[in-house]
Design an enzyme around this catalytic site. Sequence first.
Site, PDB file in Angstrom:
ATOM      1  N   ASP A 291       0.819  -1.214   0.000  1.00 38.08           N
ATOM      2  CA  ASP A 291       0.000   0.000   0.000  1.00 38.08           C
ATOM      3  C   ASP A 291       0.852   1.262   0.000  1.00 38.08           C
ATOM      4  O   ASP A 291       0.598   2.209  -0.763  1.00 38.08           O
ATOM      5  CB  ASP A 291      -0.931  -0.010   1.219  1.00 38.08           C
ATOM      6  CG  ASP A 291      -1.815   1.219   1.287  1.00 38.08           C
ATOM      7  OD1 ASP A 291      -2.865   1.239   0.639  1.00 38.08           O
ATOM      8  OD2 ASP A 291      -1.432   2.181   1.992  1.00 38.08           O
TER       9      ASP A 291
ATOM     10  N   THR B  45     -11.311  21.223   1.737  1.00 38.61           N
ATOM     11  CA  THR B  45     -11.098  21.530   0.319  1.00 38.61           C
ATOM     12  C   THR B  45     -12.333  21.173  -0.497  1.00 38.61           C
ATOM     13  O   THR B  45     -12.270  20.434  -1.475  1.00 38.61           O
ATOM     14  CB  THR B  45      -9.858  20.794  -0.232  1.00 38.61           C
ATOM     15  OG1 THR B  45     -10.074  19.381  -0.121  1.00 38.61           O
ATOM     16  CG2 THR B  45      -8.611  21.171   0.535  1.00 38.61           C
TER      17      THR B  45
ATOM     18  N   SER C 106     -15.110  25.778  -3.621  1.00 32.87           N
ATOM     19  CA  SER C 106     -14.847  24.840  -4.722  1.00 32.87           C
ATOM     20  C   SER C 106     -13.923  25.465  -5.743  1.00 32.87           C
ATOM     21  O   SER C 106     -13.683  26.676  -5.740  1.00 32.87           O
ATOM     22  CB  SER C 106     -16.163  24.445  -5.406  1.00 32.87           C
ATOM     23  OG  SER C 106     -16.672  25.540  -6.149  1.00 32.87           O
ATOM     24  N   CYS C 107     -13.414  24.642  -6.663  1.00 27.66           N
ATOM     25  CA  CYS C 107     -12.529  25.143  -7.711  1.00 27.66           C
ATOM     26  C   CYS C 107     -13.258  26.146  -8.599  1.00 27.66           C
ATOM     27  O   CYS C 107     -12.694  27.182  -8.981  1.00 27.66           O
ATOM     28  CB  CYS C 107     -11.973  23.991  -8.539  1.00 27.66           C
ATOM     29  SG  CYS C 107     -13.231  22.933  -9.295  1.00 27.66           S
ATOM     30  N   THR C 108     -14.511  25.871  -8.925  1.00 30.86           N
ATOM     31  CA  THR C 108     -15.272  26.766  -9.796  1.00 30.86           C
ATOM     32  C   THR C 108     -15.591  28.078  -9.097  1.00 30.86           C
ATOM     33  O   THR C 108     -15.490  29.154  -9.697  1.00 30.86           O
ATOM     34  CB  THR C 108     -16.572  26.082 -10.257  1.00 30.86           C
ATOM     35  OG1 THR C 108     -16.245  24.868 -10.948  1.00 30.86           O
ATOM     36  CG2 THR C 108     -17.361  26.983 -11.187  1.00 30.86           C
TER      37      THR C 108
ATOM     38  N   HIS D 283     -16.620  21.542 -17.475  1.00 31.24           N
ATOM     39  CA  HIS D 283     -15.722  21.012 -16.452  1.00 31.24           C
ATOM     40  C   HIS D 283     -15.176  19.641 -16.855  1.00 31.24           C
ATOM     41  O   HIS D 283     -15.911  18.775 -17.325  1.00 31.24           O
ATOM     42  CB  HIS D 283     -16.493  20.889 -15.132  1.00 31.24           C
ATOM     43  CG  HIS D 283     -15.626  20.798 -13.918  1.00 31.24           C
ATOM     44  ND1 HIS D 283     -14.829  19.719 -13.651  1.00 31.24           N
ATOM     45  CD2 HIS D 283     -15.448  21.674 -12.897  1.00 31.24           C
ATOM     46  CE1 HIS D 283     -14.185  19.921 -12.515  1.00 31.24           C
ATOM     47  NE2 HIS D 283     -14.550  21.098 -12.031  1.00 31.24           N
TER      48      HIS D 283
ATOM     49  N   THR E 116     -24.253  22.407 -10.689  1.00 31.36           N
ATOM     50  CA  THR E 116     -23.159  22.983  -9.918  1.00 31.36           C
ATOM     51  C   THR E 116     -23.731  23.948  -8.907  1.00 31.36           C
ATOM     52  O   THR E 116     -24.688  24.676  -9.208  1.00 31.36           O
ATOM     53  CB  THR E 116     -22.139  23.699 -10.825  1.00 31.36           C
ATOM     54  OG1 THR E 116     -21.156  24.340  -9.997  1.00 31.36           O
ATOM     55  CG2 THR E 116     -22.796  24.755 -11.684  1.00 31.36           C
TER      56      THR E 116
ATOM     57  N   ARG F 219     -19.974  18.276 -17.842  1.00 27.62           N
ATOM     58  CA  ARG F 219     -18.728  17.521 -17.703  1.00 27.62           C
ATOM     59  C   ARG F 219     -18.305  17.031 -19.089  1.00 27.62           C
ATOM     60  O   ARG F 219     -19.129  16.500 -19.834  1.00 27.62           O
ATOM     61  CB  ARG F 219     -18.926  16.338 -16.755  1.00 27.62           C
ATOM     62  CG  ARG F 219     -19.255  16.734 -15.322  1.00 27.62           C
ATOM     63  CD  ARG F 219     -18.064  17.358 -14.628  1.00 27.62           C
ATOM     64  NE  ARG F 219     -18.363  17.782 -13.272  1.00 27.62           N
ATOM     65  CZ  ARG F 219     -18.208  17.010 -12.186  1.00 27.62           C
ATOM     66  NH1 ARG F 219     -17.788  15.755 -12.329  1.00 27.62           N
ATOM     67  NH2 ARG F 219     -18.483  17.482 -10.994  1.00 27.62           N
TER      68      ARG F 219
END
Length: 463
Positions: A151, A239, A269-271, A297, A328, A351
């Site tokens: 692992d 995050t 969020s990233c957006t 996206h 979104t 997407r």
Amino acid sequence: MIPLVGALYREKNVVISMYGKPLINRSVIDVMKAHRFVRQVEGNELSEFESHPVLEALAKLNLSSSRIDLGKLTVAAMNAGRDININDFVASELKDLIGGEAPLSEPQDVVLYGFGRIGRLVARLLVEKTGSGEALRLRGIVVRKGKAANDLVKRASLLRRDSVHGSFKGTIRVDEDTNTLVINGSEVRIIYANDPSEIDYTEYGINNALVVDNTGVWRDEAGLGKHLKAKGVAKVLLTAPGKGDLKNIVYGINHEDIKPEDQIVSAASCTTNAIVPVLKAVLEKYGISQGHVETVHSYTNDQNLIDNYHTGDRRGRAASLNMVITETGAAKAVAKALPELKGKLTGNAIRVPTPNVSMAILNLQLNAETSVEEMNEYLRQVALHSPLSQQIDFTNSPEMVSTDIVGSRHACVFDSKATIAEGKTAILYLWYDNEFGYSCQVMRCLEKIAGVDQKTYPENYYR
């Protein structure tokens, strides 16, 4: 120039950039390209023969830990005239950066809870930014025990090689006897756990830690509060968009809302990080009566690789073969950072079959009229010469495509060639690296929470 940049970073924790493009650990070609980029933003490319004397002059100074834009400093020197003494000029311009204390009195322990796409990129950034100051120190990574006997080796391999972002620039050694990864000489413990509250971090020498939760499993105060029950944890950064009364922070917009007493904060969020800076800039100059955000996206790990059962509508269809309409929450989330826009924006997402880099299309109805030329010039100035220059990048390239944005450290890149504007209608196109660019925003939030406050040149300019 490369040895000077490296020495400044290693010995004084001084980060040198060229109009926002970092010069640390860059090749000769990368440094040259950073100089050529200035042609896009200042109308005339910068020569290494012009910036080298400036770099030599600043390297002689007793600088404190700081971030310095060599390009802007060089342009300032050129504008001051040919007759100036370059050493005196640089010393005068950087006088507020000379001397001073380190950003933190002692290193701040950081733990990554989850080691997926964002977790591994944040790990890279933490290791990259260690420098000589060690302001933020990656001490542990928490994951669930995998089924494979090796692992730890597999997780190290995922950090070492990335199909999108390339190989890790450094060394990684695996110590299976102690469950440790030695990354560029720094020991990072891999901790196996199924629940945040069951961990005692002090057993691993980790104290007063900042936990970065990359899993998205818990998004409200009650769930994320489990981290605070673990011994050795001080604060938590999520995050993902936070729910309830959690502060959703878009660095550069509302990061001053982070207070020392806050124990749990979301990096949104990233957006949301991509669109809010441009929305704020447009709002301040033109006003916004209403608008729609359409996100194109890249697919994410939440979707199926091939058609299979999924609880979400359409997300069960093969991500690598289809454009998939989905929802979104970014448009609604904008209101948490910009309350003035509450109820004024709608949003949707598509997407698409690409692994990284996305685009947000802002269709805005303004309160004042504008034109393509005016809007582009305004956002160019914002991108280059405002406190939002760390969030908004600018391009006027007619050949820009999504792969060109991979590795961008900005929250978004404004594509001026795609702008449509007439009267009170403006349609703006924003590229963003939804993985790395967002991870850089996460890092900025992390530094704010930790109290890292490095001086900069120009003032308010960052990376």
